[in-house]
Design an enzyme around this catalytic site. Structure first.
Site, short mmCIF file in Angstrom:
data_model
loop_
_atom_site.label_atom_id
_atom_site.label_comp_id
_atom_site.label_asym_id
_atom_site.label_seq_id
_atom_site.Cartn_x
_atom_site.Cartn_y
_atom_site.Cartn_z
N PRO A 9 0.79 -1.23 0.00
CA PRO A 9 0.00 0.00 0.00
C PRO A 9 0.82 1.28 0.00
CG PRO A 9 -0.13 -1.13 2.12
CD PRO A 9 0.54 -2.07 1.17
N ASN A 10 0.30 2.22 -0.75
CA ASN A 10 0.83 3.59 -0.85
C ASN A 10 2.13 3.68 -1.67
OD1 ASN A 10 -1.25 4.82 0.82
ND2 ASN A 10 -0.29 3.70 2.50
N ARG A 17 4.83 10.88 -2.63
CA ARG A 17 4.59 10.59 -1.23
C ARG A 17 5.86 10.81 -0.40
NH1 ARG A 17 4.61 4.50 1.21
NH2 ARG A 17 4.01 5.10 3.32
N TYR A 22 11.18 8.80 0.98
CA TYR A 22 11.18 7.73 -0.01
C TYR A 22 11.83 8.10 -1.34
CZ TYR A 22 7.91 5.72 3.32
OH TYR A 22 7.34 5.22 4.47
N ASN A 75 7.89 -5.69 -0.66
CA ASN A 75 7.84 -4.56 0.25
C ASN A 75 6.37 -4.43 0.66
OD1 ASN A 75 7.70 -2.15 1.59
ND2 ASN A 75 8.90 -0.99 0.09
N ALA A 78 3.06 -0.63 4.98
CA ALA A 78 2.64 -0.62 6.39
C ALA A 78 2.14 -1.99 6.86
CB ALA A 78 1.56 0.44 6.60
N HIS A 81 4.02 -4.22 9.42
CA HIS A 81 4.04 -4.05 10.87
C HIS A 81 2.89 -4.76 11.59
CE1 HIS A 81 7.04 -1.28 9.56
NE2 HIS A 81 6.16 -0.50 8.97
N ASP A 88 1.31 -15.19 7.16
CA ASP A 88 0.91 -16.59 6.98
C ASP A 88 0.99 -17.00 5.50
OD1 ASP A 88 0.47 -16.84 9.66
OD2 ASP A 88 -1.72 -16.86 9.55
N GLU A 99 12.28 -9.64 2.11
CA GLU A 99 11.57 -8.41 2.51
C GLU A 99 12.48 -7.21 2.24
OE1 GLU A 99 10.94 -8.43 6.74
OE2 GLU A 99 10.06 -6.42 6.75
N HIS A 101 12.67 -2.81 2.22
CA HIS A 101 12.09 -1.50 2.53
C HIS A 101 13.00 -0.41 1.99
CE1 HIS A 101 9.05 -3.25 5.06
NE2 HIS A 101 9.99 -4.06 5.51
N SER A 103 13.11 2.73 3.10
CA SER A 103 13.65 3.51 4.21
C SER A 103 14.22 2.58 5.28
CB SER A 103 12.55 4.38 4.82
OG SER A 103 11.54 3.56 5.41
N ARG A 108 13.20 5.11 12.32
CA ARG A 108 11.93 5.85 12.27
C ARG A 108 11.09 5.56 13.53
NH1 ARG A 108 9.30 5.02 6.60
NH2 ARG A 108 8.15 6.87 7.30
C1 DQA Z 1 8.16 1.11 3.83
C2 DQA Z 1 8.25 1.36 5.35
C3 DQA Z 1 6.88 1.20 6.00
O1 DQA Z 1 6.96 1.48 7.38
C4 DQA Z 1 5.88 2.16 5.39
O2 DQA Z 1 4.61 1.96 5.94
C5 DQA Z 1 5.86 2.09 3.90
C6 DQA Z 1 7.11 1.98 3.18
C7 DQA Z 1 9.50 1.37 3.12
O3 DQA Z 1 9.67 0.91 2.01
O4 DQA Z 1 10.37 2.06 3.67
O5 DQA Z 1 4.80 2.19 3.28
O6 DQA Z 1 7.82 -0.26 3.63
#
Ligand code: DQA
Length: 144
Positions: A9-10, A17, A22, A75, A78, A81, A88, A99, A101, A103, A108
């Site tokens: 998401p996002n 964003r 990012y 990735n 959110a 978390h 699962d 995995e 990320h 950032s 953070r």
């Molecule tokens: C993220 C880190 C997450 O905490 C955040 O919610 C994201 C981006 C990252 O790529 O740094 O959406 O996964």
């Protein structure tokens, strides 16, 4: 070797964003850079982004049971978390999942320092921007 790169998401809003966190690249630009960096014979990359938990779970299932991918880079945004359902799904598919990320989540907020998916992933790369995806893909390809 087929590797799917799943973004949660996002991440479709990258470039617009929180660019101070990012960066300025859009997701499409990042995908193009990844393809340029890791292009090699026999390596097939596909990209998937969704804002929905269920669609990400379906993509994980399909990677293993329909598209027959050899490995996944994810990735989860959110969902990282708190999504036990994505955790699962990763545990269910028996192919290596890395995995990533953009950032450094450990630099953070405290709530970002928990990853419920990390224990079921093969490995984890964070804080290296889009190059983290490249590192994950190269490593998975080298491991075969
Ligand atoms: C993220 C880190 C997450 O905490 C955040 O919610 C994201 C981006 C990252 O790529 O740094 O959406 O996964």
């Amino acid at each position: 070797m087929k590797i799917i790169i799943i973004n949660g998401p996002n991440l479709n809003l990258l470039g617009r964003r929180e660019p101070e966190v990012y960066g300025h690249d859009t997701l499409e630009e990042i995908e193009r850079k990844i393809r340029m960096e890791v292009e090699e014979p026999g390596l097939v990359l596909s990209f998937f982004q969704s804002n929905g938990e269920g669609e990400i779970i379906d993509a994980l299932h399909a990677a293993r049971y329909q598209d027959e991918c050899d490995a996944v880079v994810i990735n989860p945004g959110a969902y990282t978390h708190y999504s036990i359902a994505i955790r699962d799904a990763i545990a269910s598919i028996q192919i290596p999942v890395v995995e990533v990320h953009l950032s450094n989540t450990h630099a953070r907020e405290a709530f970002r320092q928990v990853s419920v998916v990390a224990p079921v992933c093969r490995g984890r790369i964070e804080g290296l921007g889009w190059r983290g995806y490249v590192a994950a893909i190269r490593t998975l390809a080298a491991m075969g």
